[in-house]
Design a protein around this motif. Sequence first.
Motif, PDB file in Angstrom:
ATOM      1  N   ARG A  22     116.419 -72.229  27.020  1.00  0.00           N
ATOM      2  CA  ARG A  22     116.882 -73.622  26.947  1.00  0.00           C
ATOM      3  C   ARG A  22     117.511 -73.921  25.595  1.00  0.00           C
ATOM      4  NH1 ARG A  22     115.026 -78.055  29.923  1.00  0.00           N
ATOM      5  NH2 ARG A  22     116.689 -79.046  28.739  1.00  0.00           N
ATOM      6  N   LEU A  23     116.889 -73.461  24.514  1.00  0.00           N
ATOM      7  CA  LEU A  23     117.438 -73.693  23.181  1.00  0.00           C
ATOM      8  C   LEU A  23     118.801 -73.027  23.032  1.00  0.00           C
ATOM      9  CD1 LEU A  23     114.231 -73.193  21.033  1.00  0.00           C
ATOM     10  CD2 LEU A  23     115.555 -75.318  21.195  1.00  0.00           C
ATOM     11  N   GLN A  24     118.887 -71.764  23.417  1.00  0.00           N
ATOM     12  CA  GLN A  24     120.140 -71.032  23.277  1.00  0.00           C
ATOM     13  C   GLN A  24     121.228 -71.595  24.183  1.00  0.00           C
ATOM     14  OE1 GLN A  24     118.724 -67.037  23.930  1.00  0.00           O
ATOM     15  NE2 GLN A  24     118.148 -66.779  21.776  1.00  0.00           N
ATOM     16  N   ASP A  25     120.874 -71.956  25.408  1.00  0.00           N
ATOM     17  CA  ASP A  25     121.857 -72.540  26.324  1.00  0.00           C
ATOM     18  C   ASP A  25     122.419 -73.860  25.786  1.00  0.00           C
ATOM     19  OD1 ASP A  25     121.543 -70.414  28.058  1.00  0.00           O
ATOM     20  OD2 ASP A  25     120.416 -71.541  29.571  1.00  0.00           O
ATOM     21  N   GLU A  87     105.442 -75.611  32.535  1.00  0.00           N
ATOM     22  CA  GLU A  87     106.900 -75.517  32.553  1.00  0.00           C
ATOM     23  C   GLU A  87     107.520 -76.906  32.462  1.00  0.00           C
ATOM     24  OE1 GLU A  87     110.408 -73.448  35.222  1.00  0.00           O
ATOM     25  OE2 GLU A  87     108.357 -72.662  35.354  1.00  0.00           O
ATOM     26  N   ASP A  88     106.910 -77.890  33.115  1.00  0.00           N
ATOM     27  CA  ASP A  88     107.414 -79.261  33.030  1.00  0.00           C
ATOM     28  C   ASP A  88     107.353 -79.791  31.596  1.00  0.00           C
ATOM     29  OD1 ASP A  88     108.009 -79.399  35.733  1.00  0.00           O
ATOM     30  OD2 ASP A  88     106.151 -80.453  36.258  1.00  0.00           O
ATOM     31  N   GLU A  89     106.277 -79.494  30.878  1.00  0.00           N
ATOM     32  CA  GLU A  89     106.160 -79.930  29.486  1.00  0.00           C
ATOM     33  C   GLU A  89     107.239 -79.290  28.625  1.00  0.00           C
ATOM     34  OE1 GLU A  89     101.352 -80.730  29.113  1.00  0.00           O
ATOM     35  OE2 GLU A  89     102.103 -78.675  28.896  1.00  0.00           O
ATOM     36  N   ASP A  95     114.460 -81.222  26.740  1.00  0.00           N
ATOM     37  CA  ASP A  95     115.375 -82.342  26.978  1.00  0.00           C
ATOM     38  C   ASP A  95     115.449 -83.229  25.737  1.00  0.00           C
ATOM     39  OD1 ASP A  95     115.819 -81.423  29.566  1.00  0.00           O
ATOM     40  OD2 ASP A  95     114.488 -82.895  30.509  1.00  0.00           O
ATOM     41  N   ILE A  96     114.290 -83.476  25.129  1.00  0.00           N
ATOM     42  CA  ILE A  96     114.238 -84.282  23.916  1.00  0.00           C
ATOM     43  C   ILE A  96     114.944 -83.563  22.769  1.00  0.00           C
ATOM     44  CG2 ILE A  96     112.683 -85.218  22.148  1.00  0.00           C
ATOM     45  CD1 ILE A  96     110.697 -85.761  24.550  1.00  0.00           C
TER      46      ILE A  96
END
Length: 107
Positions: A22-25, A87-89, A95-96
């Motif tokens: 997520r960070l890299q994307d 995974e939701d957390e 997202d934040i």
Amino acid sequence: VMLEDDWRHEALWRNTEIMMKRLQDAGFDTGPSETPVIPAVVGKDEIAFKMCVEGFEQGVFINPVVSPAVEPGNALIRLSLMATHTEDEIHKAMDIMVKVGKKLGVV
């Protein structure tokens, strides 16, 4: 406990892969990190502090790493994971992070 319960080790690495992707994307520079403590280069010290404050205000705890611990202009934030994060957390935290990173011009 660590030797008897394989799920913790597996869950920690699964969580690490999710957050790292997520960070890299999103465009964060995570460098060559390969641990559940993930750095993301943000540049100026002030940006690292602002990311930490804004992230905390929205529910994400982040540690700043600023000069002299790193070269000036290479400040980073450090995100830490646990096997018990869901995974939701992780997605909520990312997202934040993406929102704050875009606001501050990091990504």
